[in-house]
Design a protein around this motif. Sequence first.
Motif, mmCIF file in Angstrom:
data_model
loop_
_atom_site.group_PDB
_atom_site.id
_atom_site.type_symbol
_atom_site.label_atom_id
_atom_site.label_comp_id
_atom_site.label_asym_id
_atom_site.label_seq_id
_atom_site.Cartn_x
_atom_site.Cartn_y
_atom_site.Cartn_z
ATOM 1 N N ALA A 176 41.744 32.115 44.039
ATOM 2 C CA ALA A 176 43.206 31.980 44.019
ATOM 3 C C ALA A 176 43.853 33.206 43.381
ATOM 4 C CB ALA A 176 43.603 30.716 43.262
ATOM 5 N N GLN A 177 43.308 33.614 42.239
ATOM 6 C CA GLN A 177 43.871 34.769 41.545
ATOM 7 C C GLN A 177 43.775 36.027 42.409
ATOM 8 O OE1 GLN A 177 41.894 32.473 40.140
ATOM 9 N NE2 GLN A 177 42.104 32.403 37.901
ATOM 10 N N LEU A 178 42.610 36.209 43.025
ATOM 11 C CA LEU A 178 42.386 37.434 43.804
ATOM 12 C C LEU A 178 43.259 37.447 45.058
ATOM 13 C CD1 LEU A 178 38.562 37.568 43.227
ATOM 14 C CD2 LEU A 178 40.150 39.387 42.616
ATOM 15 N N THR A 179 43.473 36.259 45.658
ATOM 16 C CA THR A 179 44.328 36.185 46.841
ATOM 17 C C THR A 179 45.743 36.603 46.484
ATOM 18 O OG1 THR A 179 42.966 34.346 47.596
ATOM 19 C CG2 THR A 179 45.060 34.673 48.723
ATOM 20 N N ARG A 180 46.236 36.111 45.337
ATOM 21 C CA ARG A 180 47.590 36.505 44.906
ATOM 22 C C ARG A 180 47.654 38.002 44.619
ATOM 23 N NH1 ARG A 180 47.602 31.308 42.298
ATOM 24 N NH2 ARG A 180 46.775 32.177 40.363
ATOM 25 N N MET A 181 46.585 38.523 43.998
ATOM 26 C CA MET A 181 46.565 39.953 43.695
ATOM 27 C C MET A 181 46.594 40.770 44.978
ATOM 28 S SD MET A 181 43.767 39.633 40.666
ATOM 29 C CE MET A 181 43.355 41.335 40.424
ATOM 30 N N LYS A 182 45.852 40.280 45.974
ATOM 31 C CA LYS A 182 45.763 40.974 47.249
ATOM 32 C C LYS A 182 47.135 41.063 47.912
ATOM 33 C CE LYS A 182 43.085 40.817 51.503
ATOM 34 N NZ LYS A 182 42.250 39.980 52.364
ATOM 35 N N GLY A 183 47.918 39.976 47.763
ATOM 36 C CA GLY A 183 49.227 39.927 48.413
ATOM 37 C C GLY A 183 50.349 40.508 47.565
ATOM 38 N N SER A 184 50.000 41.133 46.432
ATOM 39 C CA SER A 184 51.053 41.558 45.497
ATOM 40 C C SER A 184 51.581 42.948 45.801
ATOM 41 C CB SER A 184 50.505 41.548 44.068
ATOM 42 O OG SER A 184 49.487 42.526 43.950
ATOM 43 N N GLU A 240 32.125 36.456 34.165
ATOM 44 C CA GLU A 240 32.984 36.139 35.308
ATOM 45 C C GLU A 240 33.368 37.407 36.062
ATOM 46 O OE1 GLU A 240 33.780 35.450 32.178
ATOM 47 O OE2 GLU A 240 33.262 33.326 32.006
ATOM 48 N N ALA A 241 33.251 38.572 35.395
ATOM 49 C CA ALA A 241 33.614 39.826 36.052
ATOM 50 C C ALA A 241 32.820 40.003 37.343
ATOM 51 C CB ALA A 241 33.357 40.999 35.109
ATOM 52 N N ALA A 242 31.544 39.616 37.314
ATOM 53 C CA ALA A 242 30.707 39.764 38.499
ATOM 54 C C ALA A 242 31.185 38.833 39.615
ATOM 55 C CB ALA A 242 29.244 39.461 38.145
ATOM 56 N N ILE A 243 31.636 37.645 39.239
ATOM 57 C CA ILE A 243 32.171 36.704 40.237
ATOM 58 C C ILE A 243 33.410 37.305 40.888
ATOM 59 C CG2 ILE A 243 33.162 34.396 40.583
ATOM 60 C CD1 ILE A 243 31.539 33.522 38.084
ATOM 61 N N ALA A 244 34.249 37.937 40.070
ATOM 62 C CA ALA A 244 35.460 38.560 40.600
ATOM 63 C C ALA A 244 35.095 39.623 41.628
ATOM 64 C CB ALA A 244 36.272 39.173 39.463
ATOM 65 N N MET A 245 34.072 40.416 41.337
ATOM 66 C CA MET A 245 33.662 41.481 42.260
ATOM 67 C C MET A 245 33.221 40.900 43.599
ATOM 68 S SD MET A 245 34.164 44.306 40.759
ATOM 69 C CE MET A 245 35.572 43.406 40.155
ATOM 70 N N LYS A 246 32.384 39.858 43.518
ATOM 71 C CA LYS A 246 31.859 39.278 44.760
ATOM 72 C C LYS A 246 32.965 38.620 45.576
ATOM 73 C CE LYS A 246 28.408 37.215 42.579
ATOM 74 N NZ LYS A 246 27.145 36.558 42.201
ATOM 75 N N SER A 247 33.877 37.917 44.871
ATOM 76 C CA SER A 247 34.992 37.270 45.583
ATOM 77 C C SER A 247 35.881 38.312 46.231
ATOM 78 C CB SER A 247 35.841 36.437 44.624
ATOM 79 O OG SER A 247 35.067 35.446 44.031
ATOM 80 N N ALA A 248 36.145 39.405 45.514
ATOM 81 C CA ALA A 248 37.014 40.447 46.058
ATOM 82 C C ALA A 248 36.408 41.002 47.337
ATOM 83 C CB ALA A 248 37.200 41.566 45.031
#
Lengths: 323, 392
Positions: B218-226, B239-247
Amino acid sequence: MKKAQLIIPFVAAGVVAAGPLLIDDRFLLKVLTFVGMNVLVIVGLSLLFGYAGQVSLGHAAFVGLGAYTCAIFTVRLELPWIVGFATAGLVAALGGLILALPSLRLKGHYLAMATLGFGELMTLAFVEAEPLTGGVDGFSGIPFPVIGSFEFREPAALYWLVWGVVGVALLVAWNMTMLRPGRAMRALHGSELGAVASGVDTVGVKVRVFVMSAALAGLSGALYAGVVGFVSPSIFTVGASVTFLAMAVIGGTGSLAGPVVAAVALTLLQYSDAVVPGLSRDVARVVQSYREDLYGLAIVLVVILAPQGVAGLLRRLGGGGRS
Amino acid sequence: MDSRVGRVVIAAIAVLMIGSAVGCGEGAQETTSDAQPVRIGAVLSLTGTYAALGEAEKNALDLEVARINDAGGINGSPIELLIEDDATDEAKAVAATSKLIEQDGVVALIGATGTGPTMAMRGDIQRAGIAQISLAGGTVVTGDFDPLVFQTPWSNNLVVPYVLEVMKESGHTKVALLTDSGGYGKDGRDVIIAEAPPAGIDIVADETFNPGDTDLTAQLTRMKGSGADAVLLWTAGKEAAIAMKSARDLGMKLPLFGGSGQARAEFIEGSEGAAEGFVFGTGKSLIPSNWGEGSPEYQSVSDFATRYEAAYGEAPDIFAGHAFDALAIVADALERAGTDASPAQLRDAIEATSGLAGFGGSFTFSAEDHNGLTREDLATYRIEGGKWVAAE
């Protein structure tokens, strides 16, 4: 009550009071001061759980309420410590009242869940109310307790202060359990329906005991703030609440002595490397890593296998008689 | 309350008295020298959440104390290091501090591992007037200034402006921010929000997550659309690694930036290749040759790394490095002040530390600055081929 049974508490009180005269190890005094703070929380919690049969999974939140209240009153408002201390008890009591209100309609699991939610909510509040609490960085620079012109600075003075409060709390709680309210609480524990049928004001009893136990937790928090001089949200987590509940459950029901013993033992367990010389680091590490899991397991085992906990053990040792 | 409480309380007190009579504590090393040893205390998280950090710190301290003592100590006096475990718990940190001060009479304290326990120690530190050198990275440690308290890690106050400048120079001014709500991330976020406008950086998305979160979609989707043209990640958590994979899964093509929290092998491994191209700023010592071969910092860092690896079979991480620095600072101050210096004299000597080459960089303390490092001690890195390389 036989005479002998009255003498022993006085002797015990004397021994506890003489602690600083017998122990010149300042570190040990500090550890025993922490033990006293936990005992104070457990006195209230054992009324709630052991007598009234209500489960609270959010008691650390009341400790936190008290700690932050005392910190805010003494540091931000620059009021005398005794005012902060008393207000801490009142604010926590108010929190207990707010939490008790839904508990009028909730029983068993649902009440446990409500208290769990309350605990989580308060942890968030401590983090988010940054201007007041200092947020995740915590709140430092809290002064030592002061009464009149006497400052409780030395470990011995702090020890006496904390255990003095514990003594008063124990007297009040013990009187409660011996008199009508105690019987009402026990009736509630036995069977809520039965208690109602016998004319016990179950709602009133629940609310009162909730408020009382919350207030004691709040006072414990205020003492913690004064002794340590620093509070942060990470101290008042659900994990801490589980630890308190474990002390009450393992301590057993219908007794103050059992939970007090359990509180002393489980608190000292956390300082095992200080109390038990030469404990191996690996053992300490396992105990630390799985502490909350071990407590959870202990709760389950005690409830299933030995519902009376330490109190039952004491009764067997002491040969009958309710405490 | 009845007789049984009494019996038990008496028993408890008896047990405690026996316990104290037997004596407690551990960590004191035997010294063989005739000279009076200098006692230094350390409060580390050897158990609990930060156990991995504390373990590395303890390794570094043990290694250095042994080295100093084997070389004849400081001005002929051996160091006696007393380590206490705070179990990543603030109340325990306070108890441990009081034990080291009251019972063991240490002249200075190293620790704690975490920011919370570090701050919790302050009451006892102030009362005893003993210098504390914290290994925790929180801005608050020296930001909430106390004449007695120093810290060795690179402060966010130093690293954040540096990273913002790196972003600006590479042409990224519209930044989507992702931080954790725990200590390090929240600490960083506050500094980022304050430092972005003067650096000419516009924060167009400000997303947070909680330690332990497993889904950041959810956070990354909002960031993508910002409408951001770069992502800034500030967290030390896994969690940083999770953020990388999700991105990567979301097809985010934005360049990624971060700070000291990413200077960890776990981050690169956990990201499973998704962190390729990630740019972060932190201390120069991740690649000792950054200092230039032959420089005092290069000597200091590479010697330490070689000895650490020989002793423990792995390269020292940044936490070991920060502990190495703390001991070096105390040892250096003792050398100047003399091993019989009072805690107050030792504190003054620590504050007078100047140009001490360590892992963090070149330490120069002053009456206003107890972090002692400058941006000259920082460098930029890029993750390539599963490891970090110096970024131009």
